[in-house]
Motif scaffolding. Structure first.
Motif, PDB file in Angstrom:
ATOM      1  N   VAL A   1      18.429  38.472  84.691  1.00  7.49           N
ATOM      2  CA  VAL A   1      19.231  38.095  83.307  1.00  7.49           C
ATOM      3  C   VAL A   1      17.452  38.566  82.838  1.00  7.49           C
ATOM      4  N   TRP A   2      16.413  38.863  83.863  1.00  6.32           N
ATOM      5  CA  TRP A   2      14.493  38.889  83.034  1.00  6.32           C
ATOM      6  C   TRP A   2      14.173  39.801  83.940  1.00  6.32           C
ATOM      7  N   PRO A   3      14.343  41.352  83.791  1.00 11.88           N
ATOM      8  CA  PRO A   3      13.132  41.821  84.450  1.00 11.88           C
ATOM      9  C   PRO A   3      11.688  41.562  84.247  1.00 11.88           C
ATOM     10  N   CYS A   4      10.947  41.230  84.735  1.00 11.71           N
ATOM     11  CA  CYS A   4       9.520  40.363  84.531  1.00 11.71           C
ATOM     12  C   CYS A   4       8.438  41.641  83.310  1.00 11.71           C
ATOM     13  N   ASP A   5       8.456  41.407  82.709  1.00 11.88           N
ATOM     14  CA  ASP A   5       7.284  42.211  81.242  1.00 11.88           C
ATOM     15  C   ASP A   5       6.702  41.124  81.008  1.00 11.88           C
ATOM     16  N   PRO A   6       5.194  42.045  81.710  1.00 14.33           N
ATOM     17  CA  PRO A   6       4.107  40.887  81.864  1.00 14.33           C
ATOM     18  C   PRO A   6       3.047  41.423  80.298  1.00 14.33           C
TER      19      PRO A   6
END
Length: 188
Positions: A182-187
């Motif tokens: 549901v959420w690919p890591c996006d720093p």
């Protein structure tokens, strides 16, 4: 664990067995488990496994039968193998399921994890969060997290970090598609 983690939610897999209850209170009780107390007053709510559709066509077996996105249900073998992976992140308690040995996992709330500015959120008229349709997270707030529910949406879905999902899949007890990104890591 300082690296950024992708975030998943558990989903029902079409044509696999699922947990059902005739009493809405059973689901509410499971959702409230990790919110209201330490689980010491837990009384297992009555549930059963739906094993076939309305035409009596059998559904596939799963060690993690779906009930709702807010909690994860584990069958006997999964309780023993996956339970220890989940234990630090919430409470695991038995369900009253007749001959089936089932337990429910209710994740603890995590403060400060939701990036409200980058999430798609449905709110009540008073501003409280009704549902998070497309979550975005604060990567630093996920450090050390494995499974959690959002403090801003305590009755919302449970989320699982990529590290935990990989460990669950490594047990061989979860089916492909059991967890949805549901959420690919996006720093940023």
């Amino acid at each position: 664990m300082s690296e950024c983690q992708d975030v998943f939610e558990s989903v029902a897999i079409e044509r696999t067995q699922m947990v059902v209850s005739e009493r809405w209170e059973s689901l509410e009780q499971a959702i409230e488990l990790a919110i209201t107390d330490d689980g010491s007053n837990w009384v297992p709510p009555p549930v059963e496994i739906a094993r076939a559709d309305e035409r009596h066509r059998p559904w596939g077996y799963t060690n993690l039968p779906a009930w709702t996105g807010q909690v994860l249900v584990l069958r006997a073998e999964a309780i023993d193998v996956i339970g220890p992976l989940l234990d630090p992140s919430g409470l695991i308690r038995p369900l009253a399921a007749g001959e089936d040995e089932l337990a429910v996992f209710s994740a603890y709330l995590l403060e400060g994890a939701l990036n409200a500015d980058r999430s798609e959120i449905r709110r009540f008229s008073d501003g409280r969060v009704m549902a998070v349709r497309r979550p975005s997270f604060v990567p630093e707030a996920l450090s050390g997290a494995r499974a959690f529910r959002l403090a801003e949406a305590p009755r919302g879905v449970a989320y699982y970090t990529s590290e935990l999902v990989e460990q669950i899949h490594a047990t061989g007890l979860a089916r492909p598609g059991q967890f949805k990104l549901v959420w690919p890591c996006d720093p940023q």
